[in-house]
Design a protein around this motif. Structure first.
Motif, PDB file in Angstrom:
ATOM      1  N   ARG A  53     -10.748  -2.136  -1.025  1.00 17.08           N
ATOM      2  CA  ARG A  53      -9.711  -1.905  -2.031  1.00 17.08           C
ATOM      3  C   ARG A  53      -9.453  -0.402  -2.202  1.00 17.08           C
ATOM      4  NH1 ARG A  53      -5.271  -3.285  -4.728  1.00 17.08           N
ATOM      5  NH2 ARG A  53      -5.928  -5.040  -5.971  1.00 17.08           N
ATOM      6  N   GLN A  54     -10.542   0.361  -2.350  1.00 17.47           N
ATOM      7  CA  GLN A  54     -10.350   1.792  -2.578  1.00 17.47           C
ATOM      8  C   GLN A  54      -9.928   2.517  -1.297  1.00 17.47           C
ATOM      9  OE1 GLN A  54     -12.954   4.057  -4.991  1.00 17.47           O
ATOM     10  NE2 GLN A  54     -11.919   5.931  -4.375  1.00 17.47           N
ATOM     11  N   LEU A  96      -8.546   1.429   1.545  1.00 21.60           N
ATOM     12  CA  LEU A  96      -7.321   1.048   2.247  1.00 21.60           C
ATOM     13  C   LEU A  96      -6.248   0.495   1.321  1.00 21.60           C
ATOM     14  CD1 LEU A  96      -9.020  -0.693   5.301  1.00 21.60           C
ATOM     15  CD2 LEU A  96      -7.864   1.509   5.294  1.00 21.60           C
ATOM     16  N   GLY A  97      -6.607   0.245   0.066  1.00 25.15           N
ATOM     17  CA  GLY A  97      -5.634  -0.300  -0.871  1.00 25.15           C
ATOM     18  C   GLY A  97      -5.354  -1.775  -0.678  1.00 25.15           C
ATOM     19  N   VAL A 151       0.830  -1.208   0.000  1.00 29.22           N
ATOM     20  CA  VAL A 151       0.000   0.000   0.000  1.00 29.22           C
ATOM     21  C   VAL A 151       0.865   1.259   0.000  1.00 29.22           C
ATOM     22  CG1 VAL A 151      -1.641   1.345   1.380  1.00 29.22           C
ATOM     23  CG2 VAL A 151      -1.938  -1.115   1.174  1.00 29.22           C
ATOM     24  N   PHE A 152       1.985   1.190   0.711  1.00 28.83           N
ATOM     25  CA  PHE A 152       2.814   2.385   0.892  1.00 28.83           C
ATOM     26  C   PHE A 152       4.065   2.384   0.012  1.00 28.83           C
ATOM     27  CE2 PHE A 152       0.304   1.576   4.630  1.00 28.83           C
ATOM     28  CZ  PHE A 152      -0.308   2.802   4.804  1.00 28.83           C
ATOM     29  N   ARG A 153       4.123   1.445  -0.916  1.00 27.01           N
ATOM     30  CA  ARG A 153       5.294   1.345  -1.775  1.00 27.01           C
ATOM     31  C   ARG A 153       4.858   1.193  -3.227  1.00 27.01           C
ATOM     32  NH1 ARG A 153      10.200  -0.576   0.384  1.00 27.01           N
ATOM     33  NH2 ARG A 153      10.803  -0.612  -1.795  1.00 27.01           N
ATOM     34  N   PRO A 154       4.599   2.317  -3.904  1.00 23.04           N
ATOM     35  CA  PRO A 154       4.120   2.220  -5.288  1.00 23.04           C
ATOM     36  C   PRO A 154       5.106   1.498  -6.201  1.00 23.04           C
ATOM     37  CG  PRO A 154       4.716   4.491  -4.701  1.00 23.04           C
ATOM     38  CD  PRO A 154       4.727   3.692  -3.438  1.00 23.04           C
ATOM     39  N   ASP A 155       6.390   1.483  -5.814  1.00 24.61           N
ATOM     40  CA  ASP A 155       7.383   0.807  -6.654  1.00 24.61           C
ATOM     41  C   ASP A 155       7.239  -0.709  -6.600  1.00 24.61           C
ATOM     42  OD1 ASP A 155       8.143   1.265  -3.900  1.00 24.61           O
ATOM     43  OD2 ASP A 155      10.041   0.299  -4.378  1.00 24.61           O
ATOM     44  N   LEU A 183       6.331   9.242   8.784  1.00 26.64           N
ATOM     45  CA  LEU A 183       5.336   9.469   7.738  1.00 26.64           C
ATOM     46  C   LEU A 183       5.987   9.508   6.353  1.00 26.64           C
ATOM     47  CD1 LEU A 183       3.235  12.348   9.340  1.00 26.64           C
ATOM     48  CD2 LEU A 183       2.689   9.916   9.269  1.00 26.64           C
ATOM     49  N   ILE A 184       5.194   9.197   5.345  1.00 24.73           N
ATOM     50  CA  ILE A 184       5.675   9.287   3.962  1.00 24.73           C
ATOM     51  C   ILE A 184       5.819  10.752   3.582  1.00 24.73           C
ATOM     52  CG2 ILE A 184       4.885   8.998   1.568  1.00 24.73           C
ATOM     53  CD1 ILE A 184       3.919   6.262   2.351  1.00 24.73           C
ATOM     54  N   LYS A 185       6.883  11.072   2.875  1.00 26.47           N
ATOM     55  CA  LYS A 185       7.097  12.448   2.418  1.00 26.47           C
ATOM     56  C   LYS A 185       6.673  12.564   0.965  1.00 26.47           C
ATOM     57  CE  LYS A 185      10.533  13.870   5.709  1.00 26.47           C
ATOM     58  NZ  LYS A 185      11.897  13.573   6.115  1.00 26.47           N
ATOM     59  N   LEU A 186       5.891  13.614   0.679  1.00 26.02           N
ATOM     60  CA  LEU A 186       5.314  13.765  -0.654  1.00 26.02           C
ATOM     61  C   LEU A 186       6.098  14.773  -1.471  1.00 26.02           C
ATOM     62  CD1 LEU A 186       1.668  13.958   0.606  1.00 26.02           C
ATOM     63  CD2 LEU A 186       2.694  12.050  -0.618  1.00 26.02           C
ATOM     64  N   GLY A 187       6.608  14.331  -2.607  1.00 23.38           N
ATOM     65  CA  GLY A 187       7.401  15.207  -3.464  1.00 23.38           C
ATOM     66  C   GLY A 187       6.539  16.104  -4.322  1.00 23.38           C
TER      67      GLY A 187
END
Lengths: 138, 420
Positions: free
Chosen positions: B127-128, B130-131, B19-23, B416-420
């Motif tokens: 799915r939507q 929480l992924g 969920v937290f790793r689009p790669d 937390l995730i950092k957003l570019g």
């Protein structure tokens, strides 16, 4: 260390709506109308189960600064003009969704950021919609 | 007639990481047990590579490297929080929910019209929101709902949702014949072996077995399973999980331990963890057991030391419990062995209010209860281990190896995730 901000409806982060400051003499008649506290969580979050906190690390959008906390509702469907979190080139970016006149893309509000167009099959990997920004001033 | 749904997260731990790793979209993922010992979760891609579950990691390490498998240490803070969110979302879809494990729950969907769309709505919402991918299995008993969930998961043609009622009885029986009896909920390995000897091989064989005969040969539990396979609901949803009668905290060391101070630190740590769970359910323990053992797979002297110490007052106080546990440890420790695993078990657990006072010893200090509540809150708010017993930290030798742990994206503000 930062202070954690728990995203639950039962959080203790409550601000009284009305309260008499001094406990002397007759109580203020307004006290009878105190019903609840303002709860910042319910003010900022619609669906706590599907809302996540992330940290802005770019100044691509007006009104959101590097270091701001952004609240992302993952259950929402993104519409034209929404600020969204999207997956792009193996990481997450913060951009505004452009979805109009047959064009689907992620854009910044300020110059200097390239437009991120939808992939071949007209899709963007949108992770969630930003519903609030939290910034401490002091 | 009742209808039950079993909803579970597909490759739950691996899915939480993704969920937290689009790669990692489309990439194989595995998650390792505590101490990075064994493979405990695999994404569909990892299963397709032929990585078996529960194998020691070093045996699959080369395969993982070759296929660029993403390997994670288990991050229970993340999985626990995603589980809580998923269970809350699922609870919106039925009046009664039984949380069965970290990644699955039963829902009572009796009387809900159009279960097909309901099932797909459940999947779509999780799915939507929480992924997380899920599967939904439905049937007129919990046992059938469990099997339906297997069908939903293994047969892509059902798109992740399956209910037995969608088949006519002959088709349903044909499908039941494809499950071995060991795949039926509640049929353990030993019972499965015995059933096989009785020529009962498939779920269908068990469904068609004579319940009285089964009861004579086994017990009422297996007899009930036969009824459940025939669509008769014998097990109701338990919406309130009973308080645990035993709380265990134990773990293997990352390397063998010889000295008493290291063992003692490890025991203090396990007491602190178990006591925190005990307090979370509002209980006190009357008995504490301590266990230390050598590695049975090593060609060294073998020893398993275990003893129990009763507490004068049933207690949920980490310091009290630790004092008893340390006394127990000193009683069982033998200097000539190398230890591989240590743990504690809290027993005689009851509500914290019903305490019997001892005539000759002073009653527990109420200030201590407040101290414990403060410790628990600090560890909850700032991450576990923020405040701990001095005894836990004397030596770090026994600590867990978790080289590949992902950030606690949802529970720690500094991660937390950092957003570019």
């Amino acid at each position: 260390m930062h202070h954690p901000i728990p995203l639950s409806r039962t959080s203790s982060l409550r601000i009284p709506l009305v309260a008499s400051p001094v406990r002397a003499g007759f109580p203020s008649p307004a006290d009878d109308y105190v019903q609840d506290h303002v709860n910042l969580n319910t003010l900022l979050v619609d669906d706590p189960d599907c809302t996540f906190l992330m940290l802005a690390n770019s100044d691509a959008l007006r009104g959101i600064l590097t270091g701001d906390y952004v609240l992302i509702d993952k259950s929402r469907t993104a519409a034209h003009g929404d600020v969204v979190v999207a997956a792009h080139e193996n990481s997450f970016v913060l951009r505004r969704l452009h979805k109009q006149q047959g064009m689907l893309a992620l854009m910044a509000d300020v110059p200097g950021y390239p437009i991120i167009p939808a992939e071949g099959d007209y899709t963007l990997e949108i992770w969630g919609v930003v519903i609030a920004v939290v910034r401490r001033l002091v | 007639m009742s209808t039950f749904a079993l909803v579970d997260g597909n490759s739950f731990y691996a899915s939480c990481e993704r969920v937290f790793r689009p790669d990692l979209t489309g990439r194989p993922i595995i998650v390792l047990s505590n101490n990075d010992g064994c493979v405990v979760a695999r994404s569909a891609e990892a299963k397709a590579l032929g990585i078996p579950a529960f194998l020691p990691f070093y045996q699959v390490q080369r395969l993982c490297y070759k296929h660029r498998v993403a390997v994670f240490s288990s991050n229970y803070a993340l999985y626990g929080d995603m589980s809580r969110r998923m269970m809350n979302v699922l609870s919106r879809f039925a009046p009664v929910q039984e949380i069965y494990s970290i990644d699955e729950c039963f829902l009572d969907v009796t009387g809900i019209p159009d279960l097909n769309s309901h099932g797909h709505r459940i999947r779509q919402t999780v799915r939507q929101g929480l992924g997380l991918p899920t599967c939904v299995g439905m049937g007129s008993s919990k046992t059938l709902a469990k099997l339906a969930n297997h069908v939903a998961k293994k047969r892509p043609e059902w798109n992740g949702v399956f209910e037995w009622d969608w088949l006519n009885p002959r088709e349903a029986d044909r499908l039941l014949a494809e499950f071995t009896v060991g795949e039926v909920w509640g049929i353990g390995r030993r019972i499965a072996e015995k059933l096989t000897l009785m020529n009962i091989h498939s779920a269908l064989d068990l469904k068609q077995a004579d319940p009285r005969h089964i009861k004579r040969k086994f017990n009422v539990v297996v007899e009930r399973t036969v009824a459940e396979l025939n669509g008769v609901a014998c097990l109701a949803l338990e919406d309130v999980a009973p308080a645990k009668q035993q709380i265990i905290s134990s773990r293997s060391f990352s390397r063998l331990i010889h000295d008493l101070p290291s063992l003692s630190a490890s025991i203090s740590h396990h007491v602190a963890r178990a006591a925190e769970k005990l307090r979370a359910q509002g209980c006190a323990a009357g008995l504490i057991g301590v266990s230390i053992r050598t590695n049975p797979f090593r060609d060294l002297g073998q020893y398993h030391g275990y003893t129990c110490v009763p507490l004068i007052h049933p207690s949920a106080d980490t310091l009290e419990l630790n004092r008893a546990a340390q006394a127990a440890l000193r009683a069982i420790w033998q200097p000539e062995f190398s230890y591989h695993k240590a743990g504690v078990v809290l027993m005689n657990i009851g509500p914290n209010t019903r305490q019997q006072h001892d005539l000759f010893s002073p009653p527990p200090d109420p200030k201590r209860a407040r101290l414990m509540a403060t410790i628990d809150k600090l560890n909850r708010d700032f991450g576990s281990g923020t405040i701990k017993l001095g005894a836990e930290g004397l030596t770090e030798d026994w600590q867990m190896r978790q080289d590949k742990k992902s950030p606690c994206y949802t529970t720690r503000v500094d991660q937390l995730i950092k957003l570019g």
